[in-house]
Design a protein around this motif. Sequence first.
Motif, PDB file in Angstrom:
ATOM      1  N   GLU A   1      -8.358   0.394   3.622  1.00 47.15           N
ATOM      2  CA  GLU A   1      -8.301  -0.928   2.992  1.00 47.15           C
ATOM      3  C   GLU A   1      -6.873  -1.384   2.680  1.00 47.15           C
ATOM      4  O   GLU A   1      -5.999  -0.582   2.375  1.00 47.15           O
ATOM      5  CB  GLU A   1      -9.105  -0.898   1.677  1.00 47.15           C
ATOM      6  CG  GLU A   1     -10.579  -0.658   1.877  1.00 47.15           C
ATOM      7  CD  GLU A   1     -11.277  -0.355   0.558  1.00 47.15           C
ATOM      8  OE1 GLU A   1     -10.916  -0.982  -0.462  1.00 47.15           O
ATOM      9  OE2 GLU A   1     -12.163   0.508   0.553  1.00 47.15           O
ATOM     10  N   ASP A   2      -6.712  -2.703   2.685  1.00 46.33           N
ATOM     11  CA  ASP A   2      -5.477  -3.363   2.269  1.00 46.33           C
ATOM     12  C   ASP A   2      -5.548  -3.546   0.747  1.00 46.33           C
ATOM     13  O   ASP A   2      -6.002  -4.569   0.248  1.00 46.33           O
ATOM     14  CB  ASP A   2      -5.384  -4.720   2.993  1.00 46.33           C
ATOM     15  CG  ASP A   2      -4.253  -5.582   2.473  1.00 46.33           C
ATOM     16  OD1 ASP A   2      -3.283  -5.026   1.917  1.00 46.33           O
ATOM     17  OD2 ASP A   2      -4.349  -6.814   2.612  1.00 46.33           O
ATOM     18  N   ASN A   3      -5.142  -2.489  -0.009  1.00 46.81           N
ATOM     19  CA  ASN A   3      -5.499  -2.481  -1.433  1.00 46.81           C
ATOM     20  C   ASN A   3      -4.575  -1.663  -2.347  1.00 46.81           C
ATOM     21  O   ASN A   3      -5.014  -1.191  -3.385  1.00 46.81           O
ATOM     22  CB  ASN A   3      -6.916  -1.912  -1.577  1.00 46.81           C
ATOM     23  CG  ASN A   3      -6.985  -0.439  -1.193  1.00 46.81           C
ATOM     24  OD1 ASN A   3      -6.052   0.086  -0.597  1.00 46.81           O
ATOM     25  ND2 ASN A   3      -8.053   0.210  -1.556  1.00 46.81           N
ATOM     26  N   LEU A   4      -3.376  -1.391  -1.971  1.00 48.52           N
ATOM     27  CA  LEU A   4      -2.391  -0.611  -2.743  1.00 48.52           C
ATOM     28  C   LEU A   4      -2.559   0.905  -2.594  1.00 48.52           C
ATOM     29  O   LEU A   4      -1.620   1.661  -2.787  1.00 48.52           O
ATOM     30  CB  LEU A   4      -2.407  -0.931  -4.245  1.00 48.52           C
ATOM     31  CG  LEU A   4      -2.355  -2.398  -4.681  1.00 48.52           C
ATOM     32  CD1 LEU A   4      -2.284  -2.490  -6.210  1.00 48.52           C
ATOM     33  CD2 LEU A   4      -1.187  -3.134  -4.056  1.00 48.52           C
ATOM     34  N   ILE A   5      -3.800   1.368  -2.281  1.00 53.45           N
ATOM     35  CA  ILE A   5      -4.099   2.808  -2.227  1.00 53.45           C
ATOM     36  C   ILE A   5      -3.824   3.373  -0.832  1.00 53.45           C
ATOM     37  O   ILE A   5      -4.192   2.753   0.162  1.00 53.45           O
ATOM     38  CB  ILE A   5      -5.592   3.055  -2.548  1.00 53.45           C
ATOM     39  CG1 ILE A   5      -6.018   2.373  -3.843  1.00 53.45           C
ATOM     40  CG2 ILE A   5      -5.931   4.542  -2.522  1.00 53.45           C
ATOM     41  CD1 ILE A   5      -5.584   3.046  -5.086  1.00 53.45           C
ATOM     42  N   SER A   6      -3.230   4.557  -0.769  1.00 49.15           N
ATOM     43  CA  SER A   6      -3.028   5.275   0.499  1.00 49.15           C
ATOM     44  C   SER A   6      -2.372   4.339   1.527  1.00 49.15           C
ATOM     45  O   SER A   6      -1.466   3.568   1.191  1.00 49.15           O
ATOM     46  CB  SER A   6      -4.363   5.844   0.993  1.00 49.15           C
ATOM     47  OG  SER A   6      -4.159   6.720   2.087  1.00 49.15           O
ATOM     48  N   GLY A   7      -2.812   4.412   2.770  1.00 46.84           N
ATOM     49  CA  GLY A   7      -2.218   3.556   3.806  1.00 46.84           C
ATOM     50  C   GLY A   7      -3.098   2.361   4.110  1.00 46.84           C
ATOM     51  O   GLY A   7      -3.876   1.909   3.261  1.00 46.84           O
ATOM     52  N   VAL A   8      -2.966   1.848   5.335  1.00 46.96           N
ATOM     53  CA  VAL A   8      -3.762   0.705   5.783  1.00 46.96           C
ATOM     54  C   VAL A   8      -4.312   1.059   7.160  1.00 46.96           C
ATOM     55  O   VAL A   8      -3.616   1.643   7.991  1.00 46.96           O
ATOM     56  CB  VAL A   8      -2.899  -0.578   5.876  1.00 46.96           C
ATOM     57  CG1 VAL A   8      -3.730  -1.761   6.373  1.00 46.96           C
ATOM     58  CG2 VAL A   8      -2.282  -0.899   4.523  1.00 46.96           C
TER      59      VAL A   8
ATOM     60  N   ASP B   1       0.858  -1.186   0.000  1.00 50.42           N
ATOM     61  CA  ASP B   1       0.000   0.000   0.000  1.00 50.42           C
ATOM     62  C   ASP B   1       0.896   1.239   0.000  1.00 50.42           C
ATOM     63  O   ASP B   1       1.862   1.325   0.761  1.00 50.42           O
ATOM     64  CB  ASP B   1      -0.935   0.000   1.220  1.00 50.42           C
ATOM     65  CG  ASP B   1      -2.082  -0.991   1.042  1.00 50.42           C
ATOM     66  OD1 ASP B   1      -1.782  -2.181   0.773  1.00 50.42           O
ATOM     67  OD2 ASP B   1      -3.245  -0.586   1.145  1.00 50.42           O
TER      68      ASP B   1
ATOM     69  N   ASP C   1      -9.623   4.129  -0.637  1.00 53.74           N
ATOM     70  CA  ASP C   1      -9.072   3.442   0.527  1.00 53.74           C
ATOM     71  C   ASP C   1     -10.167   3.082   1.531  1.00 53.74           C
ATOM     72  O   ASP C   1      -9.895   2.455   2.547  1.00 53.74           O
ATOM     73  CB  ASP C   1      -8.011   4.323   1.214  1.00 53.74           C
ATOM     74  CG  ASP C   1      -7.133   3.515   2.167  1.00 53.74           C
ATOM     75  OD1 ASP C   1      -6.735   2.391   1.804  1.00 53.74           O
ATOM     76  OD2 ASP C   1      -6.860   4.009   3.274  1.00 53.74           O
TER      77      ASP C   1
HETATM   78 CA    CA Z   1      -4.940   1.070   1.404  1.00 56.59          CA
END
Ligand code: CA
Length: 480
Positions: free
Chosen positions: A201-208, A120, A162
């Motif tokens: 989200e755990d999804n490449l975007i922004s943080g987690v 992410d 996110d």
């Molecule tokens: Ca994310």
Amino acid sequence: MKRSTTLLLAAIVAVAAAPAYAVDVVVQASSTWGKKHDNAVSRIGGEIVWKHVESGTGVVRGSGDDFYAKLVKTKAFKYSARDVTINWQPGLKVSESRIDDGFVGDGVVANGGAIFPDDDARYPAQWAHPAIDTSGAWDGGCTGAGARVAILDGGLYDLHQDLDAQIDAACSVSFVGGQPYNNDTGTFWHGTHVASIVAGEDNLISGVGIAPEADIIGVKVLHSGSGSFSAILSGILYASDPAGFGADPGCKADIINMSLGVPGGVLRREAASRGEGANFLAIITNIMNYAARQNVLVVSSAGNEAIDFGQETNSVVVPGQLGNGVAISATAPVGWGTGATDYDTPASYSNFGEDLIWVSAPGGDANCYTAACDETCNIAGTSNPCWVYDLYIAACRGSGGSTTSSCWAAGTSMAAPVVSGVAALMKGANPALTRADLKELLKDSAWDSGAPGHDEFHGHGWVNASAACSAAMAFVPPVE
Ligand SMILES: [Ca+2]
Ligand SMILES: [Ca+2]
Ligand SMILES: [Ca+2]
């Protein structure tokens, strides 16, 4: 010394709730709301704006300067106070560094763990994760899946990538007239940042997020940081008992996050001339306790005025210090971008106090003034003065409708959702845990930071995600 360029200390402004020809009054019956309350209101020519039968709370509206006096004279309600709108989010710190470039991570394939945060985009700048060992919790099987967190705030940017998959749009709601839950003013969007700290989200975007698979219920109770008591009370009641507001009972939350608050001394000043401040405190305390009885854990920020409430015998933090919830102080490293890992250092602005704080949690700060902190750091695809990296980066609304933006902010507003996230990790892993269990396990699993044992800044300690996860999984209810 405070870094004044980043500190927005908004004045606390009281706005009269309504002109003389219409006055809204928040009322509290001595038990449930019944026929006699309906009758009392109609007898004096008032109307019921909303009522919640089980808690006995409501808002009634009437005309004329003497409406309030007439209402009091009916003796139908135990407490009543004319509604006021105040700023519930003073003292928020916001860095001017916002990232609108839409940078996403590398898409590295997950390697077997429940959550794979490393790909992410901004995760490497989220020092809160190593600080409280969220990886340990995720690897232990706690992800927040199944837990529901209501974010009582100024609105959620539901299109943010996110957050979009975690928001329960059908259950999200607004108690601000004319404003949908997914609307707020300005470009920062406090509620979006708070929600993504809980469940980004755990999804490449922004943080987690701390609990990336928790469900988020957006409950808009503020607009530009300000809101009425009626809206705050409605929000707490809605998240505790949606059926009381005509919504699906399945919309009930397990956890309410309130990154908002005012010191009670301010509240009393606003209403003191009318003698209604104590009534407000009694009513909101009742509602906080109602939420607890409905098995909902209320997590509140302790506030950003650097006040020791252990010494403030004449003032309380509202709502953090009322009822059966937990209030959270903020910590941050000083110079993380240049290598510091003193994550549990008390944040310069955080309120604290012996009877105020349950646990402390990462909230960020802008308090590093060394020459090194004024150098440029390059971390997680971003480039900023190194001191910026002591703040908390998470999703926010970008300019031009960007759905991938991130912002740095610091405050107890950021520390509260870390704890809401940890509570969601526990609740998701062990749905049998009650509100009281969650509160006790937060205490029992916390690291003892600062002075040995319970102390005025960290309360029972500094929150620990992996220990909380283990404790939740191992928890066996005491035999009655
Ligand atoms: Ca994310
Ligand atoms: Ca990922
Ligand atoms: Ca301690």
